[in-house]
Design a protein around this motif. Structure first.
Motif, PDB file in Angstrom:
ATOM      1  N   ASN A  11      39.992  45.446  33.226  1.00 22.29           N
ATOM      2  CA  ASN A  11      39.368  44.251  33.784  1.00 22.29           C
ATOM      3  C   ASN A  11      38.494  45.029  34.880  1.00 22.29           C
ATOM      4  OD1 ASN A  11      39.353  41.613  34.616  1.00 22.29           O
ATOM      5  ND2 ASN A  11      40.727  41.982  36.217  1.00 22.29           N
ATOM      6  N   VAL A  12      37.294  44.541  35.150  1.00 22.38           N
ATOM      7  CA  VAL A  12      36.251  44.924  36.115  1.00 22.38           C
ATOM      8  C   VAL A  12      35.589  43.692  36.473  1.00 22.38           C
ATOM      9  CG1 VAL A  12      33.937  46.242  35.981  1.00 22.38           C
ATOM     10  CG2 VAL A  12      35.705  46.781  34.212  1.00 22.38           C
ATOM     11  N   PHE A  13      35.583  43.739  37.923  1.00 20.85           N
ATOM     12  CA  PHE A  13      34.964  42.739  38.724  1.00 20.85           C
ATOM     13  C   PHE A  13      33.385  43.267  38.789  1.00 20.85           C
ATOM     14  CE2 PHE A  13      39.412  42.942  39.947  1.00 20.85           C
ATOM     15  CZ  PHE A  13      39.662  41.431  39.322  1.00 20.85           C
ATOM     16  N   ILE A  59      36.506  40.912  24.096  1.00 17.56           N
ATOM     17  CA  ILE A  59      35.698  41.010  25.348  1.00 17.56           C
ATOM     18  C   ILE A  59      35.685  39.522  25.909  1.00 17.56           C
ATOM     19  CG2 ILE A  59      33.547  41.462  26.522  1.00 17.56           C
ATOM     20  CD1 ILE A  59      32.847  43.383  24.295  1.00 17.56           C
ATOM     21  N   GLU A  60      36.158  39.236  27.244  1.00 21.26           N
ATOM     22  CA  GLU A  60      36.082  38.001  27.860  1.00 21.26           C
ATOM     23  C   GLU A  60      35.292  38.198  29.214  1.00 21.26           C
ATOM     24  OE1 GLU A  60      39.331  35.079  27.712  1.00 21.26           O
ATOM     25  OE2 GLU A  60      39.542  35.957  29.853  1.00 21.26           O
ATOM     26  N   LEU A  61      34.319  37.646  29.302  1.00 23.34           N
ATOM     27  CA  LEU A  61      33.304  37.514  30.602  1.00 23.34           C
ATOM     28  C   LEU A  61      33.484  36.153  31.071  1.00 23.34           C
ATOM     29  CD1 LEU A  61      31.057  39.046  32.387  1.00 23.34           C
ATOM     30  CD2 LEU A  61      29.461  37.782  30.698  1.00 23.34           C
ATOM     31  N   LYS A  62      33.803  36.193  32.514  1.00 28.02           N
ATOM     32  CA  LYS A  62      34.345  34.826  33.016  1.00 28.02           C
ATOM     33  C   LYS A  62      33.843  34.858  34.481  1.00 28.02           C
ATOM     34  CE  LYS A  62      39.251  35.979  33.186  1.00 28.02           C
ATOM     35  NZ  LYS A  62      40.237  35.773  32.698  1.00 28.02           N
ATOM     36  N   PRO A  63      33.927  33.670  35.043  1.00 32.90           N
ATOM     37  CA  PRO A  63      33.724  33.556  36.654  1.00 32.90           C
ATOM     38  C   PRO A  63      34.897  34.193  37.079  1.00 32.90           C
ATOM     39  CG  PRO A  63      33.150  31.395  35.519  1.00 32.90           C
ATOM     40  CD  PRO A  63      33.802  32.491  34.523  1.00 32.90           C
ATOM     41  N   ASN A  64      34.908  34.816  38.365  1.00 29.82           N
ATOM     42  CA  ASN A  64      35.845  35.129  39.372  1.00 29.82           C
ATOM     43  C   ASN A  64      35.877  34.502  40.543  1.00 29.82           C
ATOM     44  OD1 ASN A  64      37.820  37.221  40.362  1.00 29.82           O
ATOM     45  ND2 ASN A  64      36.258  37.774  41.416  1.00 29.82           N
ATOM     46  N   ASN A  65      37.251  34.248  40.776  1.00 25.98           N
ATOM     47  CA  ASN A  65      37.607  33.339  42.109  1.00 25.98           C
ATOM     48  C   ASN A  65      38.385  34.295  42.985  1.00 25.98           C
ATOM     49  OD1 ASN A  65      35.997  31.291  41.648  1.00 25.98           O
ATOM     50  ND2 ASN A  65      37.579  30.448  40.469  1.00 25.98           N
ATOM     51  N   SER A  73      34.193  38.507  36.224  1.00 28.49           N
ATOM     52  CA  SER A  73      34.744  39.578  35.911  1.00 28.49           C
ATOM     53  C   SER A  73      34.782  39.618  34.171  1.00 28.49           C
ATOM     54  CB  SER A  73      36.302  39.247  36.249  1.00 28.49           C
ATOM     55  OG  SER A  73      36.987  38.456  35.490  1.00 28.49           O
ATOM     56  N   MET A  74      35.079  40.947  33.871  1.00 30.70           N
ATOM     57  CA  MET A  74      35.052  41.210  32.403  1.00 30.70           C
ATOM     58  C   MET A  74      36.407  41.973  31.912  1.00 30.70           C
ATOM     59  SD  MET A  74      32.072  43.314  30.278  1.00 30.70           S
ATOM     60  CE  MET A  74      32.359  43.810  28.680  1.00 30.70           C
ATOM     61  N   SER A  75      36.864  41.298  31.198  1.00 30.84           N
ATOM     62  CA  SER A  75      38.188  42.016  30.715  1.00 30.84           C
ATOM     63  C   SER A  75      37.856  42.533  29.118  1.00 30.84           C
ATOM     64  CB  SER A  75      39.535  41.286  30.740  1.00 30.84           C
ATOM     65  OG  SER A  75      39.158  39.865  30.138  1.00 30.84           O
ATOM     66  N   LEU A  95      38.434  51.838  34.801  1.00 31.26           N
ATOM     67  CA  LEU A  95      37.512  52.873  35.823  1.00 31.26           C
ATOM     68  C   LEU A  95      36.610  53.139  34.860  1.00 31.26           C
ATOM     69  CD1 LEU A  95      39.972  54.963  37.720  1.00 31.26           C
ATOM     70  CD2 LEU A  95      38.297  53.242  38.763  1.00 31.26           C
ATOM     71  N   TRP A  96      36.801  53.554  33.683  1.00 26.66           N
ATOM     72  CA  TRP A  96      35.654  54.139  32.452  1.00 26.66           C
ATOM     73  C   TRP A  96      34.665  53.148  32.476  1.00 26.66           C
ATOM     74  CZ3 TRP A  96      34.492  52.060  27.888  1.00 26.66           C
ATOM     75  CH2 TRP A  96      33.469  52.499  27.331  1.00 26.66           C
ATOM     76  N   LEU A  97      35.168  51.806  32.242  1.00 23.07           N
ATOM     77  CA  LEU A  97      34.500  50.518  32.001  1.00 23.07           C
ATOM     78  C   LEU A  97      33.432  50.280  33.030  1.00 23.07           C
ATOM     79  CD1 LEU A  97      33.453  48.660  29.680  1.00 23.07           C
ATOM     80  CD2 LEU A  97      35.305  47.129  30.814  1.00 23.07           C
ATOM     81  N   ALA A  98      34.059  50.418  34.341  1.00 20.50           N
ATOM     82  CA  ALA A  98      33.244  50.007  35.402  1.00 20.50           C
ATOM     83  C   ALA A  98      32.121  50.837  35.619  1.00 20.50           C
ATOM     84  CB  ALA A  98      34.064  49.996  36.694  1.00 20.50           C
TER      85      ALA A  98
END
Length: 140
Positions: A11-13, A59-65, A73-75, A95-98
């Motif tokens: 999970n990456v912001f 992969i899920e890319l979505k708005p983050n509040n 955020s991308m998970s 950490l790797w994905l970020a």
């Protein structure tokens, strides 16, 4: 031997000022994946979400509040990992994905630490002209 299989999740912001679709295009191009499909979530708040399935990952890319300054955020999760999740056999590769998204997509990314109050930031430092990382206290 089959029950020794592990899965992975992340999970990456993401800090991004452009539109949601532009961010999707930047990720598609940088990571060289298939086109994200954008749909509205089936449950409230019915936000638009980008989805893709690539190399055994959902992969899920979505708005983050949750965190200010990180609009998205991308998970990712390995496909069909129900048994691994149930048995607590999931590797966290956040950490790797970020770091990877920061490098190949030229994005500012952040991973939340387990304490929920600190994180690790990956960004392009225009002064040193290098990709850098730093620890941050997350302001709510």
């Amino acid at each position: 031997m089959l029950d020794k299989v592990h899965g992975a999740h992340a999970n990456v912001f993401i800090q991004y000022e452009g539109s949601f679709q532009d961010l999707g295009l930047a990720i598609e191009k940088g990571v060289n994946i298939t086109t994200l499909r954008f749909e509205n979530m089936e449950e409230e708040p019915y936000d638009e979400v980008g989805y893709a399935e690539v190399l055994g990952f959902e992969i899920e890319l979505k708005p983050n509040n949750k965190w200010p300054n990180y609009k998205y955020s991308m998970s990712i999760t390995t496909t069909d990992s129900f048994q691994e999740i149930f048995n607590n056999r999931m590797f966290d590769i956040s950490l790797w994905l970020a770091r990877y998204l920061s490098l190949v997509c030229e994005l500012t990314t952040m991973v939340e630490n387990s304490d929920g109050q600190t994180g690790q930031l990956f960004y392009w430092n225009s002064t040193t002209e290098k990709r850098e990382s730093s620890f941050v206290n997350i302001q709510i």
